[in-house]
Scaffold this motif. Structure first.
Motif, PDB file in Angstrom:
ATOM      1  N   LYS A  12       5.374 -10.549 -15.088  1.00 43.37           N
ATOM      2  CA  LYS A  12       5.477 -11.984 -15.363  1.00 43.37           C
ATOM      3  C   LYS A  12       6.940 -12.403 -15.373  1.00 43.37           C
ATOM      4  CE  LYS A  12       3.670 -15.499 -18.537  1.00 43.37           C
ATOM      5  NZ  LYS A  12       3.046 -15.726 -19.861  1.00 43.37           N
ATOM      6  N   THR A  13       7.571 -12.241 -14.219  1.00 44.16           N
ATOM      7  CA  THR A  13       8.991 -12.560 -14.026  1.00 44.16           C
ATOM      8  C   THR A  13       9.160 -13.225 -12.670  1.00 44.16           C
ATOM      9  OG1 THR A  13       9.446 -10.420 -12.977  1.00 44.16           O
ATOM     10  CG2 THR A  13       9.706 -10.549 -15.375  1.00 44.16           C
ATOM     11  N   ALA A  14      10.366 -13.725 -12.417  1.00 41.77           N
ATOM     12  CA  ALA A  14      10.651 -14.313 -11.106  1.00 41.77           C
ATOM     13  C   ALA A  14      10.540 -13.254 -10.010  1.00 41.77           C
ATOM     14  CB  ALA A  14      12.041 -14.946 -11.106  1.00 41.77           C
ATOM     15  N   GLN A  15      10.987 -12.041 -10.312  1.00 48.22           N
ATOM     16  CA  GLN A  15      10.867 -10.967  -9.326  1.00 48.22           C
ATOM     17  C   GLN A  15       9.402 -10.617  -9.086  1.00 48.22           C
ATOM     18  OE1 GLN A  15      13.226  -7.600 -10.408  1.00 48.22           O
ATOM     19  NE2 GLN A  15      15.172  -8.626 -10.040  1.00 48.22           N
ATOM     20  N   GLY A  16       8.603 -10.620 -10.152  1.00 49.32           N
ATOM     21  CA  GLY A  16       7.185 -10.351  -9.984  1.00 49.32           C
ATOM     22  C   GLY A  16       6.508 -11.397  -9.116  1.00 49.32           C
ATOM     23  N   ALA A  17       6.910 -12.660  -9.261  1.00 45.79           N
ATOM     24  CA  ALA A  17       6.350 -13.732  -8.436  1.00 45.79           C
ATOM     25  C   ALA A  17       6.735 -13.550  -6.972  1.00 45.79           C
ATOM     26  CB  ALA A  17       6.840 -15.089  -8.951  1.00 45.79           C
ATOM     27  N   GLN A  18       7.970 -13.104  -6.725  1.00 43.44           N
ATOM     28  CA  GLN A  18       8.395 -12.859  -5.347  1.00 43.44           C
ATOM     29  C   GLN A  18       7.616 -11.702  -4.728  1.00 43.44           C
ATOM     30  OE1 GLN A  18      12.841 -13.313  -4.585  1.00 43.44           O
ATOM     31  NE2 GLN A  18      12.817 -13.271  -6.810  1.00 43.44           N
ATOM     32  N   SER A  19       7.386 -10.654  -5.506  1.00 44.75           N
ATOM     33  CA  SER A  19       6.604  -9.528  -5.011  1.00 44.75           C
ATOM     34  C   SER A  19       5.189  -9.968  -4.660  1.00 44.75           C
ATOM     35  CB  SER A  19       6.562  -8.413  -6.060  1.00 44.75           C
ATOM     36  OG  SER A  19       7.850  -7.913  -6.317  1.00 44.75           O
ATOM     37  N   ALA A  20       4.589 -10.764  -5.540  1.00 46.37           N
ATOM     38  CA  ALA A  20       3.246 -11.267  -5.276  1.00 46.37           C
ATOM     39  C   ALA A  20       3.224 -12.116  -4.013  1.00 46.37           C
ATOM     40  CB  ALA A  20       2.745 -12.079  -6.475  1.00 46.37           C
ATOM     41  N   GLY A  21       4.190 -13.024  -3.889  1.00 45.68           N
ATOM     42  CA  GLY A  21       4.239 -13.890  -2.720  1.00 45.68           C
ATOM     43  C   GLY A  21       4.380 -13.113  -1.422  1.00 45.68           C
ATOM     44  N   ALA A  22       5.221 -12.072  -1.423  1.00 43.75           N
ATOM     45  CA  ALA A  22       5.413 -11.269  -0.213  1.00 43.75           C
ATOM     46  C   ALA A  22       4.128 -10.546   0.177  1.00 43.75           C
ATOM     47  CB  ALA A  22       6.546 -10.265  -0.430  1.00 43.75           C
ATOM     48  N   ASN A  23       3.457  -9.937  -0.788  1.00 44.09           N
ATOM     49  CA  ASN A  23       2.220  -9.211  -0.487  1.00 44.09           C
ATOM     50  C   ASN A  23       1.091 -10.149  -0.068  1.00 44.09           C
ATOM     51  OD1 ASN A  23       2.434  -6.134  -1.193  1.00 44.09           O
ATOM     52  ND2 ASN A  23       3.628  -7.201  -2.751  1.00 44.09           N
ATOM     53  N   TYR A  24       1.037 -11.331  -0.663  1.00 46.94           N
ATOM     54  CA  TYR A  24      -0.006 -12.282  -0.290  1.00 46.94           C
ATOM     55  C   TYR A  24       0.248 -12.850   1.112  1.00 46.94           C
ATOM     56  CZ  TYR A  24      -1.436 -12.090  -5.204  1.00 46.94           C
ATOM     57  OH  TYR A  24      -1.869 -11.672  -6.434  1.00 46.94           O
ATOM     58  N   ALA A  25       1.503 -13.044   1.470  1.00 49.46           N
ATOM     59  CA  ALA A  25       1.816 -13.531   2.821  1.00 49.46           C
ATOM     60  C   ALA A  25       1.357 -12.530   3.874  1.00 49.46           C
ATOM     61  CB  ALA A  25       3.318 -13.790   2.947  1.00 49.46           C
ATOM     62  N   VAL A  26       1.562 -11.248   3.595  1.00 47.29           N
ATOM     63  CA  VAL A  26       1.121 -10.203   4.529  1.00 47.29           C
ATOM     64  C   VAL A  26      -0.400 -10.220   4.674  1.00 47.29           C
ATOM     65  CG1 VAL A  26       0.962  -7.700   4.862  1.00 47.29           C
ATOM     66  CG2 VAL A  26       3.112  -8.729   4.115  1.00 47.29           C
ATOM     67  N   ALA A  27      -1.110 -10.342   3.560  1.00 46.58           N
ATOM     68  CA  ALA A  27      -2.577 -10.338   3.599  1.00 46.58           C
ATOM     69  C   ALA A  27      -3.134 -11.560   4.307  1.00 46.58           C
ATOM     70  CB  ALA A  27      -3.130 -10.255   2.170  1.00 46.58           C
ATOM     71  N   LEU A  28      -2.533 -12.725   4.051  1.00 43.09           N
ATOM     72  CA  LEU A  28      -3.041 -13.967   4.626  1.00 43.09           C
ATOM     73  C   LEU A  28      -2.851 -14.040   6.136  1.00 43.09           C
ATOM     74  CD1 LEU A  28      -1.889 -16.490   1.883  1.00 43.09           C
ATOM     75  CD2 LEU A  28      -4.260 -15.993   2.554  1.00 43.09           C
ATOM     76  N   THR A  29      -1.921 -13.270   6.680  1.00 38.28           N
ATOM     77  CA  THR A  29      -1.676 -13.298   8.128  1.00 38.28           C
ATOM     78  C   THR A  29      -2.151 -12.018   8.810  1.00 38.28           C
ATOM     79  OG1 THR A  29       0.577 -12.520   7.682  1.00 38.28           O
ATOM     80  CG2 THR A  29       0.272 -14.879   7.989  1.00 38.28           C
ATOM     81  N   THR A  49       2.385  -8.662   9.646  1.00 39.10           N
ATOM     82  CA  THR A  49       3.556  -9.403   9.174  1.00 39.10           C
ATOM     83  C   THR A  49       4.453  -8.508   8.342  1.00 39.10           C
ATOM     84  OG1 THR A  49       2.453 -11.545   9.194  1.00 39.10           O
ATOM     85  CG2 THR A  49       4.282 -11.295   7.663  1.00 39.10           C
ATOM     86  N   ALA A  50       5.765  -8.728   8.464  1.00 37.19           N
ATOM     87  CA  ALA A  50       6.755  -8.029   7.646  1.00 37.19           C
ATOM     88  C   ALA A  50       7.675  -9.058   7.007  1.00 37.19           C
ATOM     89  CB  ALA A  50       7.571  -7.064   8.502  1.00 37.19           C
ATOM     90  N   PRO A  51       7.651  -9.185   5.687  1.00 33.31           N
ATOM     91  CA  PRO A  51       8.573 -10.116   5.017  1.00 33.31           C
ATOM     92  C   PRO A  51      10.024  -9.696   5.218  1.00 33.31           C
ATOM     93  CG  PRO A  51       6.758  -9.510   3.566  1.00 33.31           C
ATOM     94  CD  PRO A  51       6.696  -8.585   4.737  1.00 33.31           C
ATOM     95  N   ILE A  52      10.878 -10.652   5.537  1.00 33.87           N
ATOM     96  CA  ILE A  52      12.314 -10.403   5.684  1.00 33.87           C
ATOM     97  C   ILE A  52      13.035 -10.685   4.369  1.00 33.87           C
ATOM     98  CG2 ILE A  52      14.393 -11.083   6.940  1.00 33.87           C
ATOM     99  CD1 ILE A  52      12.407  -9.561   8.616  1.00 33.87           C
ATOM    100  N   GLY A  53      12.551 -11.658   3.623  1.00 31.58           N
ATOM    101  CA  GLY A  53      13.175 -11.996   2.350  1.00 31.58           C
ATOM    102  C   GLY A  53      12.338 -13.005   1.597  1.00 31.58           C
ATOM    103  N   THR A  54      12.623 -13.132   0.313  1.00 31.81           N
ATOM    104  CA  THR A  54      11.894 -14.081  -0.531  1.00 31.81           C
ATOM    105  C   THR A  54      12.873 -14.853  -1.405  1.00 31.81           C
ATOM    106  OG1 THR A  54      11.622 -12.436  -2.281  1.00 31.81           O
ATOM    107  CG2 THR A  54       9.852 -12.606  -0.660  1.00 31.81           C
TER     108      THR A  54
END
Length: 297
Positions: free
Chosen positions: A126-143, A203-208
């Motif tokens: 439950k941190t800003a870094q945790g939110a970025q990790s979630a966003g990166a993994n969800y972006a990969v799954a959604l595409t 998909t491969a995240p480059i940055g968040t």
């Protein structure tokens, strides 16, 4: 692969020269410089000792040097702290720790586990870094290519989105990935490629980055690259690369970050290189042989 328009739901798929410094020739002669007494002549024969000079021996100097290095190493280790949890994971400091390197580990455990069915990471902090990790993994799954298959999509969406958002989004995605839409990219109504071909979407995240962050809500932008298309002889949609940014609005629900909505836009994209494209067979084998990652900030 583009999976959405402005609203984020469905839509069309439509050697450099290394100069070497050279010294100027000076007639081919070496200039001999006489040094003060006590310093050796670099070009002359070595001086022979005439007895004790009072200078410490080389062995003694070596031992002292090793002791100094050991003491410095011990001091450095003690100053660095013990367990990972003792270190400060915040963003301050003098710029020499992990926080000064955006992709360096922070010492925090990024995720607690994965869903046994979908393989999506879960248990984000439950941190800003945790939110970025979630966003990166969800972006990969959604595409991913799994989103084109209805049965797998119906498993993925509840794992990514909040309960209130999942139901509404599921219907929109089913409409976006209709049989007509899938036919345009050479797939059948079940999202499968013709015999002898392989549909690829990875998909491969480059940055968040975090655009907004509150105690129970966050907006995360994920800059991505990826490959998508159908590999195989005679494919009408050959595998190509894509660059896009996905924005996800997240909510802290049930001890984890879940998405409430997402949108996608093109770029930023670099200039394409002139590298020769691999064959369809090489691309298909690469996707089968190389597994994906769990992304953590």
């Amino acid at each position: 692969m583009s999976i959405g328009g402005d609203d984020g739901y469905g839509g069309d798929y439509d050697g450099h020269d290394t100069g070497r410094a050279r010294g100027a020739a000076s007639g081919g002669h070496l200039t001999r410089t006489r040094l003060p007494e006590g310093d050796g002549d670099p070009y002359g024969p070595p001086r022979r000792g005439t007895g004790r000079t009072g200078k410490p021996s080389r062995n003694l100097i070596t031992v002292v040097g090793v002791v100094v290095l050991l003491l410095a190493a011990i001091a450095f280790v003690n100053r660095g702290g013990g367990k990972d949890g003792d270190s400060d994971s915040g963003g301050g400091g003098g710029g020499t720790g992990a926080e000064s390197q955006p992709t360096a580990p922070t010492g925090q455990r990024p995720v607690e586990g994965k869903n046994s069915v979908t393989g999506i990471a879960s248990g984000f902090p439950k941190t800003a870094q945790g939110a970025q990790s979630a966003g990166a993994n969800y972006a990969v799954a959604l595409t991913s290519a799994d989103m084109l298959k209805q049965d797998l999509r119906h498993e993925l969406v509840p794992q990514i989105f909040t309960r209130s958002a999942a139901g509404l989004l599921q219907a929109k995605l089913d409409k976006a990935y209709s049989a007509d839409s899938l036919e345009k990219i050479g797939l059948d109504a079940e999202g499968k490629a013709p015999d002898g071909m392989t549909y690829i979407s990875r998909t491969a995240p480059i940055g968040t980055k975090v655009s907004k962050f509150a105690r129970t809500a966050a907006t995360v932008e994920v800059w991505c690259t990826g490959v998508f298309g159908t590999a195989g002889e005679g494919s009408k949609t050959p595998v190509t690369n894509d660059w896009f940014t996905m924005t996800l609005k997240l909510r802290w629900v049930g001890g984890d970050w879940k998405a409430e909505s997402f949108s996608q836009k093109n770029g930023p994209a670099p200039i394409n290189s002139d590298r020769t494209a691999s064959s369809a067979d090489e691309i298909a084998k690469a996707v089968e042989q190389y597994g994906g990652f769990t992304y953590a900030r």
